[in-house]
Design a protein around this motif. Structure first.
Motif, mmCIF file in Angstrom:
data_model
loop_
_atom_site.group_PDB
_atom_site.id
_atom_site.type_symbol
_atom_site.label_atom_id
_atom_site.label_comp_id
_atom_site.label_asym_id
_atom_site.label_seq_id
_atom_site.Cartn_x
_atom_site.Cartn_y
_atom_site.Cartn_z
ATOM 1 N N SER A 51 -18.844 -15.257 -9.939
ATOM 2 C CA SER A 51 -17.634 -16.090 -9.956
ATOM 3 C C SER A 51 -17.817 -17.256 -9.008
ATOM 4 O O SER A 51 -18.672 -17.221 -8.115
ATOM 5 C CB SER A 51 -16.413 -15.268 -9.520
ATOM 6 O OG SER A 51 -16.579 -14.814 -8.189
ATOM 7 N N SER A 56 -9.216 -23.977 -11.281
ATOM 8 C CA SER A 56 -10.683 -24.030 -11.230
ATOM 9 C C SER A 56 -11.128 -24.334 -9.802
ATOM 10 O O SER A 56 -10.321 -24.770 -8.971
ATOM 11 C CB SER A 56 -11.194 -25.140 -12.155
ATOM 12 O OG SER A 56 -10.743 -26.398 -11.655
ATOM 13 N N SER A 67 -13.059 -26.810 -8.847
ATOM 14 C CA SER A 67 -12.949 -28.253 -8.553
ATOM 15 C C SER A 67 -11.502 -28.648 -8.302
ATOM 16 O O SER A 67 -11.223 -29.492 -7.437
ATOM 17 C CB SER A 67 -13.556 -29.095 -9.675
ATOM 18 O OG SER A 67 -13.092 -28.664 -10.927
ATOM 19 N N GLU A 113 -20.304 -25.182 -11.189
ATOM 20 C CA GLU A 113 -19.150 -25.161 -12.097
ATOM 21 C C GLU A 113 -19.404 -26.055 -13.316
ATOM 22 O O GLU A 113 -19.098 -25.680 -14.457
ATOM 23 C CB GLU A 113 -17.894 -25.642 -11.354
ATOM 24 C CG GLU A 113 -16.663 -25.708 -12.233
ATOM 25 C CD GLU A 113 -15.459 -26.259 -11.478
ATOM 26 O OE1 GLU A 113 -14.573 -25.480 -11.130
ATOM 27 O OE2 GLU A 113 -15.415 -27.486 -11.230
ATOM 28 N N HIS A 114 -19.972 -27.212 -13.064
ATOM 29 C CA HIS A 114 -20.232 -28.158 -14.151
ATOM 30 C C HIS A 114 -21.255 -27.606 -15.146
ATOM 31 O O HIS A 114 -21.088 -27.699 -16.365
ATOM 32 C CB HIS A 114 -20.735 -29.483 -13.557
ATOM 33 C CG HIS A 114 -21.111 -30.495 -14.590
ATOM 34 N ND1 HIS A 114 -22.398 -30.624 -15.073
ATOM 35 C CD2 HIS A 114 -20.372 -31.416 -15.252
ATOM 36 C CE1 HIS A 114 -22.426 -31.586 -15.978
ATOM 37 N NE2 HIS A 114 -21.221 -32.072 -16.104
ATOM 38 N N ASP A 115 -22.312 -27.015 -14.626
ATOM 39 C CA ASP A 115 -23.418 -26.574 -15.492
ATOM 40 C C ASP A 115 -23.185 -25.219 -16.145
ATOM 41 O O ASP A 115 -23.821 -24.900 -17.140
ATOM 42 C CB ASP A 115 -24.717 -26.491 -14.673
ATOM 43 C CG ASP A 115 -25.281 -27.878 -14.378
ATOM 44 O OD1 ASP A 115 -24.856 -28.847 -15.034
ATOM 45 O OD2 ASP A 115 -26.137 -27.991 -13.482
ATOM 46 N N PHE A 116 -22.318 -24.400 -15.526
ATOM 47 C CA PHE A 116 -22.143 -23.022 -16.025
ATOM 48 C C PHE A 116 -20.659 -22.721 -16.239
ATOM 49 O O PHE A 116 -20.054 -21.960 -15.489
ATOM 50 C CB PHE A 116 -22.764 -22.014 -15.042
ATOM 51 C CG PHE A 116 -24.246 -22.204 -14.886
ATOM 52 C CD1 PHE A 116 -25.123 -21.530 -15.718
ATOM 53 C CD2 PHE A 116 -24.755 -23.080 -13.939
ATOM 54 C CE1 PHE A 116 -26.498 -21.723 -15.602
ATOM 55 C CE2 PHE A 116 -26.122 -23.284 -13.817
ATOM 56 C CZ PHE A 116 -26.997 -22.602 -14.647
ATOM 57 N N PRO A 117 -20.066 -23.327 -17.269
ATOM 58 C CA PRO A 117 -18.626 -23.138 -17.485
ATOM 59 C C PRO A 117 -18.232 -21.686 -17.728
ATOM 60 O O PRO A 117 -17.060 -21.325 -17.575
ATOM 61 C CB PRO A 117 -18.341 -24.008 -18.716
ATOM 62 C CG PRO A 117 -19.661 -24.362 -19.289
ATOM 63 C CD PRO A 117 -20.679 -24.240 -18.233
ATOM 64 N N GLU A 118 -19.207 -20.844 -18.071
ATOM 65 C CA GLU A 118 -18.854 -19.429 -18.291
ATOM 66 C C GLU A 118 -18.574 -18.699 -16.969
ATOM 67 O O GLU A 118 -17.986 -17.617 -16.967
ATOM 68 C CB GLU A 118 -19.974 -18.716 -19.085
ATOM 69 C CG GLU A 118 -21.298 -18.523 -18.371
ATOM 70 C CD GLU A 118 -22.224 -19.758 -18.426
ATOM 71 O OE1 GLU A 118 -21.746 -20.874 -18.710
ATOM 72 O OE2 GLU A 118 -23.428 -19.599 -18.151
ATOM 73 N N LYS A 165 -16.377 -18.206 -13.962
ATOM 74 C CA LYS A 165 -14.983 -18.586 -13.719
ATOM 75 C C LYS A 165 -14.637 -18.572 -12.231
ATOM 76 O O LYS A 165 -15.276 -17.883 -11.433
ATOM 77 C CB LYS A 165 -14.035 -17.610 -14.449
ATOM 78 C CG LYS A 165 -14.249 -17.577 -15.954
ATOM 79 C CD LYS A 165 -13.919 -18.920 -16.599
ATOM 80 C CE LYS A 165 -14.195 -18.905 -18.101
ATOM 81 N NZ LYS A 165 -14.551 -20.212 -18.635
ATOM 82 N N TYR A 166 -13.584 -19.311 -11.918
ATOM 83 C CA TYR A 166 -13.042 -19.356 -10.551
ATOM 84 C C TYR A 166 -12.449 -17.985 -10.217
ATOM 85 O O TYR A 166 -11.716 -17.404 -11.023
ATOM 86 C CB TYR A 166 -11.952 -20.436 -10.517
ATOM 87 C CG TYR A 166 -11.345 -20.728 -9.163
ATOM 88 C CD1 TYR A 166 -12.141 -20.927 -8.041
ATOM 89 C CD2 TYR A 166 -9.969 -20.842 -9.019
ATOM 90 C CE1 TYR A 166 -11.574 -21.222 -6.806
ATOM 91 C CE2 TYR A 166 -9.381 -21.157 -7.793
ATOM 92 C CZ TYR A 166 -10.200 -21.340 -6.692
ATOM 93 O OH TYR A 166 -9.631 -21.637 -5.482
#
Ligand code: PGA
Ligand code: ZN
Length: 429
Positions: free
Chosen positions: A148, A181, A183, A415-420, A422-423
């Motif tokens: 995460s 998120s 970001s 976060e940008h490269d691995f949207p899967e 999660k926060y």
């Protein structure tokens, strides 16, 4: 199998301008990685030993002996070893050192290599460092940890040993628990930080920053710091308690003298029970979800009382108390004190032992927080440790100064490269 072909290290500077170690590990394939070692100021007495030369250079703080230990002893023992066998690499260094606190070679020397070897291994395997760490944990303990993006704990007012002011609590942190998120959470914290800056300057207070990038104004009391943060959250337009929660690091060992907690700012001298009540009062007035080192590292009775009083409603985090050491954590679990652990890689000195400590925390439902030190570098590995080990929280200072932001910025790229991925959600279990 991929062989280590070369190891070297030099002395560099940390964020306080103090000497620290940077190491480089090169593999047979010519893949290579660099590491840099952090350093604390309010250190726990049971931390692994940071070797310093105690000579004239840098007022005794140079680390040339530790650098030499890498370039001669450690290098000789590790060349030809398999970069993918982290446990063997760390065990060899522990054996070479031969002490329980790494006093011979220095935890700073050992960590420089332990950190560098996981990075080189990830590069060799062509995976991200956090992915490598996630698989290392699975290989070792059999459990697949859910990765995460951690909730940041941003220290926006600095006191104690990290600032030259009269605030006794070392860190006042904001946590964007309601953000959708990572970001978004970073943006909220940055806006609140800027709102706080404006407020301080309107009040004629200093906007100079402390070691971790938070402001370090002279305030009348700990409560005044909390009030200023509450106002800044409102000015920035966020809901206090719902969107933004607070956490404190008391670093209480620093103001525990002769059995009393001495709060200079408040002009108070309190027993353990009284100080626990003081913290509980702060909790009643503000949305505090986490309190670190609420008691002195040796005040176990105080810790028991605090845990009894607040353990069911608040994260009680052991930093100086546990020093990322599996034995100290086990003692705490046995004694029923605290319910959360701060993880600092240089407190213990190897990545393998750091994983052991996190595994014990996981088995006992203690939450874990990945943490920087007050003396930092641009090495952002703890961001990857937080993601790969799925701890859910990271403490790495204010959204200010590149030594702190290098970690947040690394997380933004993940976060940008691995949207899967999660926060993380904040929960008190
Ligand atoms: P340190 O402070 O790095 O100076 O020990 C950080 C903390 O107490 O959490
Ligand atoms: Zn601490």
């Amino acid at each position: 199998m991929a062989e280590i072909s070369k190891i070297d290290a030099i002395q560099i500077l940390d964020s306080r301008g103090m000497p620290t170690i940077s190491a480089r590990v090169t593999l047979g394939s010519s893949a290579l990685a660099y590491s840099m070692v952090p350093s604390g100021a309010s250190t726990g007495s049971r931390e692994a030993i940071e070797l310093r030369d105690k000579q004239r250079a840098f007022n005794g703080k140079s680390v040339l002996k530790a650098v030499d230990n890498i370039n001669s002893i450690i290098s000789k023992a590790l060349i030809g070893r398999d970069i993918f066998n982290q446990h063997e690499i760390d065990s060899i260094m522990q054996k070479l050192d031969g002490t329980s606190n790494k006093a011979n070679l220095g935890a700073n020397a050992i960590l420089a290599i332990s950190l560098c070897t996981i990075k080189a291994a990830a590069i060799e395997q062509k995976v991200e460092l956090f992915q490598y760490l996630n698989s290392l944990y699975k290989l070792r303990f059999g459990d697949a940890l859910k990765m995460s993006l951690p909730i940041p704990m941003m220290n926006i007012i600095n006191g104690g040993e990290h600032a030259n002011n009269n605030i006794d609590i070392q860190e006042f942190m904001i946590m964007p628990i309601g953000a959708a998120s990572f970001s978004e959470g970073v943006m909220w914290c940055s806006e609140i930080y800027q709102a706080l800056k404006l407020q301080l300057s309107q009040l004629g207070l200093s906007t100079a920053v402390g070691d971790e990038g938070g402001f370090a104004p002279n305030l009348r009391s700990n409560k005044e710091a909390l009030e200023l943060i509450e106002k800044s959250v409102a000015v920035a337009g966020y809901k206090f308690g719902e969107e933004i929660a607070l956490s404190l690091d008391c670093a209480a060992s620093e103001f525990f003298k002769d059995g009393k907690y001495l709060l200079k700012g408040d002009n108070l001298s309190l027993t353990s029970h009284e100080f626990a009540d003081y913290l509980n009062d702060l909790y009643q007035g503000y949305p505090i979800v986490s309190i670190e080192d609420g008691m002195d590292e040796n005040d176990r009775e105080g810790w028991k009382f605090l845990t009894h009083l607040m353990g069911s409603k608040c994260n009680l985090v052991g930093d100086d108390l546990f020093v990322t050491n599996v034995k100290e954590l086990q003692k705490g679990i046995d004694d029923n004190i605290a319910n959360s652990i701060l993880v600092k890689i240089n407190q213990i000195g190897t990545i393998s032992e750091t994983l052991d400590t996190i595994a014990l925390a996981n088995q006992n439902k203690f939450s874990a927080i990945m943490s920087h030190r007050s003396g930092e570098t641009e090495d952002s590995s703890i961001a990857d440790l937080a993601v790969g080990l799925g701890v859910g929280q990271i403490k790495t200072g204010a959204p200010c100064r590149s030594d702190r932001n290098s970690k947040y910025n690394r997380l933004l790229w993940i976060e940008h490269d691995f949207p899967e991925i999660k926060y993380a959600k904040f929960n008190l279990d």
